[in-house]
Scaffold this active site. Structure first.
Site, short mmCIF file in Angstrom:
data_model
loop_
_atom_site.label_atom_id
_atom_site.label_comp_id
_atom_site.label_asym_id
_atom_site.label_seq_id
_atom_site.Cartn_x
_atom_site.Cartn_y
_atom_site.Cartn_z
N ARG A 107 40.33 -42.67 89.26
CA ARG A 107 39.75 -41.53 89.99
C ARG A 107 40.34 -40.28 89.36
NH1 ARG A 107 39.19 -40.46 96.38
NH2 ARG A 107 37.42 -41.81 95.89
N HIS A 134 30.10 -40.63 91.79
CA HIS A 134 30.90 -41.57 92.59
C HIS A 134 30.11 -42.88 92.74
CE1 HIS A 134 33.90 -43.10 95.14
NE2 HIS A 134 33.74 -42.36 96.23
N GLN A 137 30.79 -45.80 95.47
CA GLN A 137 30.38 -45.46 96.83
C GLN A 137 28.91 -45.81 97.07
OE1 GLN A 137 32.24 -44.00 99.49
NE2 GLN A 137 30.43 -44.77 100.54
N ARG A 294 32.70 -50.92 100.79
CA ARG A 294 33.37 -50.56 99.54
C ARG A 294 34.11 -51.79 99.00
NH1 ARG A 294 34.66 -45.26 98.50
NH2 ARG A 294 35.30 -46.11 96.49
N1 CP Z 1 34.65 -42.39 100.21
C1 CP Z 1 35.78 -42.38 99.47
O1 CP Z 1 35.77 -42.52 98.23
O2 CP Z 1 36.91 -42.22 100.20
P1 CP Z 1 38.40 -41.98 99.66
O3 CP Z 1 38.45 -40.59 99.08
O4 CP Z 1 39.27 -42.14 100.86
O5 CP Z 1 38.70 -43.00 98.60
N1 NVA Z 2 32.44 -35.26 97.52
C1 NVA Z 2 33.72 -35.73 97.96
C2 NVA Z 2 33.72 -37.22 98.09
C3 NVA Z 2 35.01 -37.81 98.57
C4 NVA Z 2 34.99 -39.30 98.64
C5 NVA Z 2 34.80 -35.25 97.01
O1 NVA Z 2 34.61 -35.33 95.78
O2 NVA Z 2 35.82 -34.76 97.49
#
Ligand code: CP
Ligand code: NVA
Length: 308
Positions: A107, A134, A137, A294
Site C-alpha cells: 500500500r 484500489h 477492494q 476483503r
Molecule cells: N477499505 C480499506 O482498504 O480499509 P483500510 O484502509 O482499513 O485497509
Molecule cells: N479513498 C480512500 C480509501 C481508503 C480505503 C483513501 O485513499 O484514503
C-alpha cells in the site's frame, strides 16, 4: 508473473475465476473460527510481505488472516521503518525482498512505486491501494454484490461523491464485469478522464450526471467513499466538504434507487458526512459484508498470484 496491479490489467476470465474461487473458499469455511486453518493449505511454506506506507485496518488484518488460514506466514512492514523510507530505491528493495519472500503486497502513495516494485521484483506484487486505484477492494465489492443479488453484469452501479482511487477501480471493473456505471459528483472531483475514456472506448457504459437524484434513478447499487482520502491534503478538507455535501448518500437518495438496491462503502467512513448512519446501518447496507469479503477475495487473489 501474475502481479495483481489493477482490475483493467487482469483478464476477465482470471477475475471471474478469482471471484468464484473466493466464494467457494468462503463457503468451505462454513463459519468455523477465524483462527482455524482451511482444509487446503495452498500457501504452506510461503512467506508474504505486507508493506504499508499509509495506515490500514482492513487491508492489513484481512491479508494477514488470509495468509495464515491458507497455511502461509506473513511479515507486516511499515514503509517508514524500512530503508525504503530512508532513500533505498524501490528497485533495490524489490530485488532484496524477492530473495526472502514469495509474495509482496504494498500500500503506497504514488502508483509509480507499485509499478517499480512489480518491475524489479521476481515474485508477484499485489496493489493494496495507491493514490490512483484500489483493486482488492472492488474484488471484495463484486463478491459482495453477487452473493446478495446474483451476477453484476448488466446492473446499474452509481458512485456518488469524490471520483477517487476506489471509484477508479469501479470504472475498471465496469468494463471487466460488464456493468453500467454512473458517476455523480462535482466536476472538479470527476474521476480521471483517461480511465473514463479507456472504458468508453471499450464500449462500457460510463455516465456522468451532476444531479445525484437523477443519477441514482433505477440503481442496483449505490457506492460512496470518504470525501478526503489519505493522499489528499488536510488543507483541502473544507473545500471538499463544501463541494461534496450535496452528494451525501442519505435516505432520500436511497429512496430514488431500486427498492432492493444495495449500499456500499469501502470504509473507513466519516459517518454523517459522505453517508448518513441511517443508510450505513439501514436495510440496503452491506458494508460489513464488504469488509469481511476483503479476506475471501484476497485469498483468491493471492492463490492466483502464486498459482497455488
Ligand atoms: N477499505 C480499506 O482498504 O480499509 P483500510 O484502509 O482499513 O485497509
Ligand atoms: N479513498 C480512500 C480509501 C481508503 C480505503 C483513501 O485513499 O484514503
Amino acid at each position: 508473473m501474475n502481479h495483481f496491479l489493477d482490475i483493467n490489467k487482469t483478464s476477465q476470465s482470471d477475475l471471474r475465476a478469482m471471484i468464484d474461487n473466493a466464494r467457494a473458499m468462503k463457503d468451505s469455511r462454513n463459519g468455523r473460527p477465524k483462527g482455524t486453518p482451511d482444509d487446503d493449505q495452498p500457501l504452506a511454506g510461503h512467506m508474504v510481505a505486507l508493506i504499508f506506507e499509509k495506515p490500514s485496518t482492513r487491508t492489513r488484518v484481512s491479508f494477514d488472516v488470509g495468509v495464515r488460514q491458507m497455511g502461509g506466514q506473513t511479515m507486516v512492514l511499515s514503509g517508514a521503518d524500512m530503508q525504503l523510507g530512508h532513500g533505498e530505491t524501490i528497485a533495490d528493495t524489490a530485488r532484496v525482498l524477492s530473495r526472502y519472500v514469495d509474495l509482496i503486497m504494498i500500500r503506497t502513495f504514488e502508483e509509480q512505486t507499485l509499478l517499480e516494485m512489480a518491475e524489479y521484483a521476481s515474485v508477484p506484487v499485489i496493489n493494496g491501494l495507491t493514490d490512483r486505484t484500489h483493486p482488492c477492494q472492488i474484488m471484495a465489492d463484486i463478491l459482495t454484490f453477487e452473493e446478495h443479488r446474483g451476477p453484476i453484469a448488466g446492473k446499474k452501479v452509481v458512485w456518488s461523491g469524490d471520483g477517487n482511487n476506489v471509484c477508479a477501480s469501479f470504472i475498471h471493473a465496469a468494463g471487466q464485469f460488464g456493468f453500467d456505471l454512473t458517476f455523480t459528483g462535482p466536476e472538479t472531483l470527476d474521476p480521471e478522464k483517461l480511465f473514463v475514456e479507456e472504458a468508453r472506448a471499450k464500449g462500457v457504459n460510463i455516465n456522468i450526471e451532476r444531479d445525484p437524484m437523477k443519477a441514482v434513478d433505477g440503481a442496483d447499487l449505490v457506492v460512496t467513499d470518504t470525501w478526503v482520502s489519505m493522499h489528499d491534503p488536510q488543507s483541502a478538507r473544507e473545500r471538499r466538504h463544501n463541494q461534496l455535501r450535496g452528494y451525501q448518500v442519505n435516505a432520500a437518495l436511497m429512496d430514488r434507487a431500486k427498492p432492493d438496491a444495495l449500499f456500499m462503502h469501502c470504509l473507513p467512513a466519516h459517518r454523517d458526512d459522505e453517508a448518513t448512519s441511517e443508510v450505513m446501518d439501514g436495510p440496503h447496507s452491506v458494508i460489513f459484508d464488504e469488509a469481511e469479503n476483503r479476506l475471501h477475495a484476497q485469498k483468491a487473489i493471492m492463490r492466483w498470484c502464486l498459482g497455488a
